[in-house]
Design an enzyme around this catalytic site. Structure first.
Site, PDB file in Angstrom:
ATOM      1  N   ASP A  39       0.492  -1.401  -0.083  1.00 40.56           N
ATOM      2  CA  ASP A  39       0.032   0.393   0.198  1.00 40.56           C
ATOM      3  C   ASP A  39       0.719   0.843  -0.358  1.00 40.56           C
ATOM      4  O   ASP A  39       1.694   0.959   0.828  1.00 40.56           O
ATOM      5  CB  ASP A  39      -1.115   0.175   1.424  1.00 40.56           C
ATOM      6  CG  ASP A  39      -2.107  -0.264   1.184  1.00 40.56           C
ATOM      7  OD1 ASP A  39      -2.991  -1.245   0.380  1.00 40.56           O
ATOM      8  OD2 ASP A  39      -2.128  -1.851   1.804  1.00 40.56           O
ATOM      9  N   ASP A  47      -3.896  25.468  11.015  1.00 41.37           N
ATOM     10  CA  ASP A  47      -3.940  24.458  10.378  1.00 41.37           C
ATOM     11  C   ASP A  47      -2.486  23.165  10.684  1.00 41.37           C
ATOM     12  O   ASP A  47      -1.896  23.196  10.849  1.00 41.37           O
ATOM     13  CB  ASP A  47      -3.223  24.417   8.741  1.00 41.37           C
ATOM     14  CG  ASP A  47      -3.721  23.383   8.218  1.00 41.37           C
ATOM     15  OD1 ASP A  47      -4.450  22.384   8.443  1.00 41.37           O
ATOM     16  OD2 ASP A  47      -3.754  23.765   6.398  1.00 41.37           O
ATOM     17  N   GLU A  86      -0.373  18.632   6.843  1.00 44.84           N
ATOM     18  CA  GLU A  86       0.147  19.513   5.677  1.00 44.84           C
ATOM     19  C   GLU A  86      -0.027  20.635   6.123  1.00 44.84           C
ATOM     20  O   GLU A  86       0.960  21.308   5.185  1.00 44.84           O
ATOM     21  CB  GLU A  86      -1.421  19.597   4.835  1.00 44.84           C
ATOM     22  CG  GLU A  86      -1.625  18.376   3.990  1.00 44.84           C
ATOM     23  CD  GLU A  86      -2.667  16.728   4.785  1.00 44.84           C
ATOM     24  OE1 GLU A  86      -2.782  17.092   5.325  1.00 44.84           O
ATOM     25  OE2 GLU A  86      -2.830  16.504   4.052  1.00 44.84           O
ATOM     26  N   PHE A 128      -9.042  25.120   9.537  1.00 43.34           N
ATOM     27  CA  PHE A 128      -9.200  24.243   8.321  1.00 43.34           C
ATOM     28  C   PHE A 128     -10.430  23.525   8.788  1.00 43.34           C
ATOM     29  O   PHE A 128     -10.665  22.928   9.298  1.00 43.34           O
ATOM     30  CB  PHE A 128      -8.181  23.328   7.824  1.00 43.34           C
ATOM     31  CG  PHE A 128      -7.962  23.143   6.694  1.00 43.34           C
ATOM     32  CD1 PHE A 128      -8.371  23.438   5.453  1.00 43.34           C
ATOM     33  CD2 PHE A 128      -8.555  21.653   6.449  1.00 43.34           C
ATOM     34  CE1 PHE A 128      -7.999  22.258   4.341  1.00 43.34           C
ATOM     35  CE2 PHE A 128      -9.093  20.469   5.791  1.00 43.34           C
ATOM     36  CZ  PHE A 128      -8.811  21.151   4.571  1.00 43.34           C
ATOM     37  N   THR A 129     -11.330  23.472   7.909  1.00 46.58           N
ATOM     38  CA  THR A 129     -12.132  21.935   7.693  1.00 46.58           C
ATOM     39  C   THR A 129     -12.885  21.591   6.420  1.00 46.58           C
ATOM     40  O   THR A 129     -12.419  22.208   5.613  1.00 46.58           O
ATOM     41  CB  THR A 129     -13.574  23.569   8.129  1.00 46.58           C
ATOM     42  OG1 THR A 129     -14.129  23.792   7.326  1.00 46.58           O
ATOM     43  CG2 THR A 129     -13.825  23.481   9.391  1.00 46.58           C
ATOM     44  N   THR A 181     -15.183  23.996   4.433  1.00 50.55           N
ATOM     45  CA  THR A 181     -14.364  25.032   3.887  1.00 50.55           C
ATOM     46  C   THR A 181     -12.710  24.601   2.888  1.00 50.55           C
ATOM     47  O   THR A 181     -13.065  25.939   1.658  1.00 50.55           O
ATOM     48  CB  THR A 181     -14.176  26.461   4.611  1.00 50.55           C
ATOM     49  OG1 THR A 181     -13.533  25.873   5.385  1.00 50.55           O
ATOM     50  CG2 THR A 181     -15.048  26.356   4.758  1.00 50.55           C
ATOM     51  N   MET A 211     -10.463  25.302   3.122  1.00 56.53           N
ATOM     52  CA  MET A 211      -9.480  26.507   3.577  1.00 56.53           C
ATOM     53  C   MET A 211      -9.745  27.143   5.041  1.00 56.53           C
ATOM     54  O   MET A 211      -9.947  26.610   5.673  1.00 56.53           O
ATOM     55  CB  MET A 211     -10.418  27.845   2.767  1.00 56.53           C
ATOM     56  CG  MET A 211     -10.658  27.764   1.563  1.00 56.53           C
ATOM     57  SD  MET A 211     -10.580  29.797   0.678  1.00 56.53           S
ATOM     58  CE  MET A 211     -12.009  29.745   1.537  1.00 56.53           C
ATOM     59  N   LYS A 217      -5.449  29.571   2.369  1.00 52.09           N
ATOM     60  CA  LYS A 217      -5.232  29.047   1.924  1.00 52.09           C
ATOM     61  C   LYS A 217      -6.020  28.023   1.537  1.00 52.09           C
ATOM     62  O   LYS A 217      -6.389  27.156   2.274  1.00 52.09           O
ATOM     63  CB  LYS A 217      -3.333  28.499   2.381  1.00 52.09           C
ATOM     64  CG  LYS A 217      -3.178  27.232   2.376  1.00 52.09           C
ATOM     65  CD  LYS A 217      -2.546  26.769   3.019  1.00 52.09           C
ATOM     66  CE  LYS A 217      -3.457  25.985   3.688  1.00 52.09           C
ATOM     67  NZ  LYS A 217      -3.224  25.402   5.368  1.00 52.09           N
ATOM     68  N   ASP A 223     -10.533  -5.827   2.461  1.00 48.32           N
ATOM     69  CA  ASP A 223      -9.537  -5.979   1.704  1.00 48.32           C
ATOM     70  C   ASP A 223      -9.487  -7.876   1.754  1.00 48.32           C
ATOM     71  O   ASP A 223      -8.735  -8.335   1.680  1.00 48.32           O
ATOM     72  CB  ASP A 223      -8.186  -5.857   2.642  1.00 48.32           C
ATOM     73  CG  ASP A 223      -7.480  -4.248   2.076  1.00 48.32           C
ATOM     74  OD1 ASP A 223      -7.495  -4.320   1.304  1.00 48.32           O
ATOM     75  OD2 ASP A 223      -6.733  -3.888   3.262  1.00 48.32           O
TER      76      ASP A 223
END
Lengths: 554, 714
Positions: free
Chosen positions: B333, B370, B374, B404-405, B408, B410, B422, B553
């Protein structure tokens, strides 16, 4: 030219001739066993025996064919000998005794050609040509058929089918052995071997007295005797007899005949499994052992110490002056490393070590290059064992030619390697332990023991050569060697065919960088080592008390 | 890896139900030296002493008969004992007898030591399996009744609340709870188990730390995961694997050959005038039959399983471990195995008219709120590449943070009249346009480039005095774990093909596949695709290994030759696979393959060694037996052994001691380096083949030198 140089040159000439024949013969045999076509005469034979050459057989059916055909052959040959007294064309010889008739029937059907009789004094034209010579062809063809069935086991997948025994038998005889025998017989006749149906001549000797000379279809029997790795001579003196083997050239030619099919079969194998390199690896293994043994034999026979040896330039006792030490050494190694057993010199008269080399050659299972067919399948079994032991060392379940060597496969291979040691050791031990068999020995000490060890080694491995010096025409030896020959021939075939069936059913495993390469020198070395160590360990104590004790005594 | 294994061995099993296995440490794979990666831990000579009573107990003929080679030794020991008793003054007979018994005991010792390691683990597991009282819901589901855990049946519903031990294996059908699974995994951090989805499986013996869940029991008592674990580590459930059976057949046939060689020797010896005593013949037989491998064979198998257990992998059958060595295709994976779990910012690409520094500043600002990986990676990149100090939310006084949600898509901040945002391309474009701004013309081209390269573009935009506009693009990409490329190169050399499985689009998948160096990839993979791929590979004769955790799987796990289920996965997945990784670390698949290979190599190496040993033994024993009858045979005594008795005894002693000497090797496994079959064979043949030929010549000579000092022997 020194005798040593002559010996080496003859060996080189032999290697050259074998190399020349290798490709065309090997490819031709592959075509024969892969062809779809049936020739007219073959179709007549199939019709006569009621066989359908087109049906594919699974291993039990193939085995039934082998066993049924061989059983009928034994019975026929036995009956022929028992009836010799009443058959025409028998030169007035009597019927053969039951125990000797059994021994001889078993011997020729098992491709052994152990002879406890004196050919020129016991067997007439009918038995020699109609019985023994026929078996020389078909018993060889049976060996080749079984080998081809095993090769098909490796080559095929997801099927249990191994080909058709009757087609393989007939083709091996008609398309391979017969044509080669015709050419070979012409060469031998040109060399001076006899070919007639004359009777017995009384010939006066220079020193007074007289001698009997037999005529007979000698050249035709001689050629198949070598070509089919049979070894049963028309005359008791076998290839030492000038009517069978007249000149040094015929001698070399006969050695060539002995070796050419077994060596070339490795090419056939490579062709049929679709990977010539695999065939070369097997060829290399056979060649290394054969050349090694020949070199050792020459060395020990030339190096004999003592005044008699030095006067003769080596161990000349029991060897023909026509051939000398070199050619005799090459012949005796070729005959014991194949299942031939023809002799051009007396094996009993070799040095202690020389006798040991002959014994060990047979004890390896006659796989370098071995009998026609039997050499290839014997070697492939050892290849399976070697792959199994060493293959684990690369971290994968062992595989050979894309086939997994699992429980079933190793079971059959393990049974195969058990048979001949069991026969040789048990019968030799019984002969040594019982009071009467020892009376047949004409020597005492280690050499006497070697005679008996040699007899059973030769019988169980289907060699057929005799150490000489042993009176084998007794009920005990006729019966036990007869049994050893039959079991030593047909039990292994059971396991070879079972293995072939099991391999043919598998689906192939693709080769990767993690696969043990079986076409590389490293593997050849490994295979030689496995063969030498496994056989060496089995027979070391027996050899120590026979040829080693004799050889180390001086 | 070696380090954490050593730790376990040094750590004695403690009284409380502490984990025996150290929590798995995911050492970055590339940093580990290739050598000894699958070493099996240290071998403590004390274990030999501790296991001695077990070894003696195993002398039971009914147990011994399972190993034909050692059974022959046992019979030989009995025979020589009887003979020695008949002639009690014969010191030689006694000496041989003692050493033959020792040979038998040493063989059992090897097995006992191997089993002993598992027993300690089993004991700890048993403690976790205390008798629990289950709170079973009655048929109507309204009331509870107390029943012993052992009386639960499949389909029963039980309730567990904080502090309860879960009474049996099952799936959560209601509620969410944090569960302490340290009893099984050794990992002390609690895990979340919730109804529905891929995290619903709970294991009996683990402890609920908070909340209330209802569990549907899926296994019968006595067959639970923990029961199976106990059986496995104890070796009670151990069955001989196919290859082990095959090897046993070969060893048995060699034993028969040597038995024949020795039994038939007596008539030959009598003829030669050198009748041998039964004691000498028995000694010869025991020296010839492959006792070394016969003695160590089962220990090697047990130790192989044990090496997996030490890595927190449970193999449900030895067959699977063997199959692991044969695997030629690995399905890996992408996420978690090949790449780190999350994408990371790799680059800031400004649109025309903006500088990179400007973009980096805005990107950092907008990502401070955020907390996703990321987002963190953007802050880190800004710091590392553009030297922007990380600002903390508190420093910026009047700022309004927008987290961040998923809705949105953003994040950003409004500060000093500036609005910075962003986020996903679509969301940011919509925001800019909503603020009356204009999206730079080249923004679209930039995002397309990044997408095509397999990355994920995030747009950064700002609204200030100059209006709303896009500043540039953040390039997020999958980060391939360090050292993976080397690892895959090794696998390729071993002949193993790696296939990356990912849900990404083919473009992204291809880019990552190339970067990681895998041989192939399966993009936008559905469970059906996976299944089809496995079947395709298997049709070509290949063996396939994979990992998986989800219920979907399960069919593929069952189809694969080696299916490693993650312990965090569903019970369906765990049921379908033939191994369970308690650490749920998919990278371990590679190690599992290596352990499988090492197991087979160890077997092959010791078999070769054992057979090669016989040559020297003949050179010791045959002259000793027959030099009296044929003096020439004394030339075979190339070791120059002192006397016939000392020669035979030395060979027997060597034969016994070599077993003990090789126990550590059998338990640890031979050193394994990933390399091509050719090189591996060359190395092992040299080491164990040639070594096996030479070593006994030296060993027997040394023993002979020692014992010939004893008066009356030399």
């Amino acid at each position: 030219m020194s005798p040593q140089t002559a010996g080496v040159l003859q060996l080189l000439a032999l290697i050259g001739a074998l190399a020349l024949a290798y490709r065309p013969l090997g490819d031709y045999m592959a075509r024969v066993y892969s062809s779809e076509k049936h020739y007219k005469p073959e179709k007549w034979i199939y019709r006569a025996i009621g066989a359908n050459p087109g049906t594919e057989m699974r291993w039990p059916a193939y085995l039934r064919g082998v066993l049924a055909f061989s059983a009928v052959s034994v019975l026929f040959l036995y009956a022929l000998q028992r009836l010799q007294g009443v058959l025409p064309g028998s030169l007035g010889f009597q019927s053969i005794d039951p125990d000797q008739a059994f021994n001889t029937a078993a011997s020729f059907v098992a491709n052994t050609n152990w002879q406890s009789y004196y050919g020129e004094q016991a067997m007439g034209h009918v038995v020699q040509t109609g019985g023994l010579a026929v078996q020389n062809f078909v018993s060889a063809a049976v060996g080749m058929a079984v080998a081809v069935a095993l090769v098909r086991g490796f080559a095929r997948s997801r099927t249990g089918e191994l080909g058709n025994f009757w087609a393989d038998l007939v083709r091996g005889t008609v398309r391979i052995l017969l044509p080669m025998a015709v050419i070979g017989a012409l060469v031998l006749v040109a060399c001076g071997a006899i070919q007639n149906f004359a009777g017995i001549h009384e010939v006066g000797q220079f020193t007074g007295g007289s001698q009997q000379w037999n005529g007979g279809a000698v050249a035709s029997q001689e050629v198949i005797k070598e070509l089919g790795t049979n070894g049963g001579g028309y005359f008791n003196a076998n290839s030492a007899h000038p009517f069978e083997n007249p000149t040094p050239f015929s001698n070399l030619f006969e050695i060539f005949l002995i070796l050419v099919i077994p060596f070339s079969l490795t090419r056939t194998f490579g062709r049929m499994v679709g990977n010539l390199r695999q065939g070369y690896a097997i060829l290399a293994t056979m060649a290394v052992i054969w050349i090694g043994f020949t070199a050792l034999m020459m060395w020990t026979e030339f190096a004999g110490h003592g005044p008699a040896f030095e006067a003769a330039g080596g161990a000349m006792e029991g060897k023909e002056t026509r051939f000398g030490i070199g050619a005799s050494a090459i012949f005796s190694v070729a005959t014991t490393l194949t299942s031939t057993g023809a002799v051009n010199s007396f094996h009993s008269s070799y040095t202690g070590f020389g006798g040991g080399i002959q014994l060990l050659g047979m004890q390896l299972g006659e796989i370098a290059p071995g009998g026609v067919g039997s050499g290839l399948y014997g070697m492939l079994i050892m290849a399976v064992i070697a792959v199994f032991i060493a293959g684990l060392m690369v971290g994968r379940t062992p595989e050979y030619l894309g086939k997994k060597i699992g429980t079933r496969e190793i079971k059959f291979a393990a049974c195969y390697i058990l048979i001949t040691p069991a026969l040789v050791l048990c019968f030799t031990a019984a002969a040594m332990a019982l009071p009467t068999p020892a009376n047949s020995m004409t020597n005492t000490g280690a050499h006497g023991f070697s005679e008996i060890l040699y007899a059973y080694t030769s019988g169980a491995n289907n060699n057929g050569s005799a150490f000489a010096g042993l009176n084998a025409d007794t009920q005990w030896f006729n019966s036990t060697i007869g049994i050893a020959m039959l079991l030593g021939r047909f039990l292994p075939m059971v396991f070879v065919l079972a293995l072939a069936g099991s391999l043919a059913e598998q689906k192939p495993v693709p080769e990767t960088a993690g696969t043990l390469r079986t076409d590389k020198p490293l593997y050849t070395g490994l295979l030689v080592g496995t063969i030498m160590i496994i056989t060496g360990l089995t027979y070391f104590p027996a050899l120590a008390l026979g040829p080693l004790a004799e050889g180390l005594a001086s | 890896m070696t380090t954490d294994v050593k730790k376990q061995d040094a750590m004695p099993p403690t009284k409380e139900a502490a984990p025996t296995r150290a929590p798995h440490q995911d050492v970055p794979t590339g940093h580990k030296p290739a050598e000894g990666r699958v070493g099996g831990g240290l071998f403590d000579p004390k274990q030999l002493l501790k296991s001695f009573p077990d070894a003696v107990r195993k002398l039971d003929p009914r147990v011994m008969v399972k190993s034909p080679v050692m059974f022959v030794v046992l019979v030989g020991s009995v025979v020589t004992t009887v003979l020695a008793l008949k002639d009690p003054t014969d010191w030689f007979g006694w000496a041989i007898t003692v050493w033959l018994w020792l040979t038998t005991v040493f063989a059992n010792l090897a097995e006992a030591v191997a089993e002993g390691r598992g027993k300690a683990q089993a004991d700890t597991l048993r403690k976790a399996k205390t008798d629990t009282v289950a709170r079973r819901l009655t048929q109507d589901g309204k009331s509870e009744e107390s029943v012993p855990g052992t009386e639960l049946r499949i389909g029963d519903l039980v309730v567990c609340e904080a502090g309860d031990i879960i009474p049996g294996d099952g799936d959560v059908v209601e509620g969410v709870a944090s569960v302490d699974e340290s009893a099984i995994t050794g990992e002390s951090a609690p895990v979340i188990r919730e109804s529905g989805g891929d995290r619903s499986a709970v294991t009996g013996g683990t402890k609920v730390l908070s909340d209330r869940i209802v569990i549907k029991i899926t296994t019968k008592p006595g067959e639970t995961f923990i029961d199976r674990m106990i059986n496995l580590v104890e070796g009670a459930a151990r069955q001989k694997t196919p290859n082990e059976i095959a090897l046993n057949i070969l060893l048995a046939s060699l034993t028969i050959v040597f038995l024949l060689a020795v039994v038939t020797l007596q008539p030959f010896a009598v003829y030669a005038g050198a009748k041998q005593s039964l004691i000498v013949l028995t000694a010869l037989l025991v020296c010839l039959i492959p006792t070394t491998i016969g003695a160590l064979l089962s220990a090697i198998g047990i130790a192989g399983m044990d090496r997996l257990v030490q890595r927190n992998v449970l193999a449900m059958s030895g067959r699977a471990v063997e199959a692991a060595g044969d695997v030629s295709t690995l399905l890996l994976d992408k996420t978690g195995t090949i790449t780190l779990g999350n994408r990371q910012a790799a680059e800031f690409v400004p649109v025309k008219g903006t500088t990179a520094a400007e973009l980096a500043d805005a990107a950092q600002l907008s990502s401070l709120a955020d907390e996703t990986p990321e987002g963190r990676s953007i802050v880190v990149l800004a710091k590392e590449k553009y030297g922007l100090r990380e600002r903390h939310q508190g420093e910026l006084g009047q700022a309004e943070w927008i987290a961040f949600t998923a809705q949105t898509r953003m994040s950003g901040v409004d500060v000093d009249g500036r609005k910075v945002r962003k986020g996903a391309t679509g969301s940011v474009v919509a925001w800019v346009e909503g603020q009356g701004g204009r999206v730079a013309e080249d923004a679209q081209a930039l995002t397309d480039t990044i997408s095509q390269a397999g990355g994920t573009p995030l747009l950064v935009a700002v609204e200030d005095a100059d209006g709303a506009r896009v500043l540039g693009v953040i390039h997020l990409k999958d980060v391939v774990k360090e050292g993976m490329r080397e690892r895959f190169d090794e696998l390729r050399r071993m002949g193993i093909k790696t296939v990356m499985i990912t849900g990404d689009n083919p473009l992204t998948a291809k880019a990552i596949a190339e970067e990681a160096g895998v041989d192939d990839f399966l993009a936008e993979a559905t469970p059906e695709d996976k299944m089809a791929l496995i079947k395709r590979e298997q049709a070509g004769g290949k063996l396939v290994a994979m990992t998986g955790d989800g219920t979907n799987d399960a069919p593929a796990l069952a189809q694969a030759d080696v299916g490693v289920a993650m312990n965090t996965g569903t019970s369906a997945a765990k049921e379908a696979g033939n191994m369970v990784d308690l650490d749920s670390n998919p990278t371990k698949l590679i190690e599992i393959v290596e352990i499988g290979k090492q197991l087979l190599i160890t077997r092959g190496a010791l078999t070769t060694f054992s057979i090669a040993n016989d040559v020297a033994k003949y050179f010791a024993i045959i002259p000793a037996m027959f030099a009296v009858a044929y003096p020439g045979l004394d030339k075979l005594n190339i070791m120059g052994l002192a006397s016939p008795e000392s020669a035979i005894l030395s060979a027997v002693i060597f034969n016994a001691l070599i077993i003990v000497a090789l126990v550590p090797l059998a338990l640890k496994g031979v050193q394994y380096r990933p390399t091509s079959a050719d090189r591996m064979l060359r190395r092992n043949l040299g080491l164990y083949g040639l070594g096996g030929l030479i070593a006994p010549f030296i060993g027997i000579k040394l023993i002979d030198l020692l014992i010939s000092l004893i008066p009356g022997i030399g």
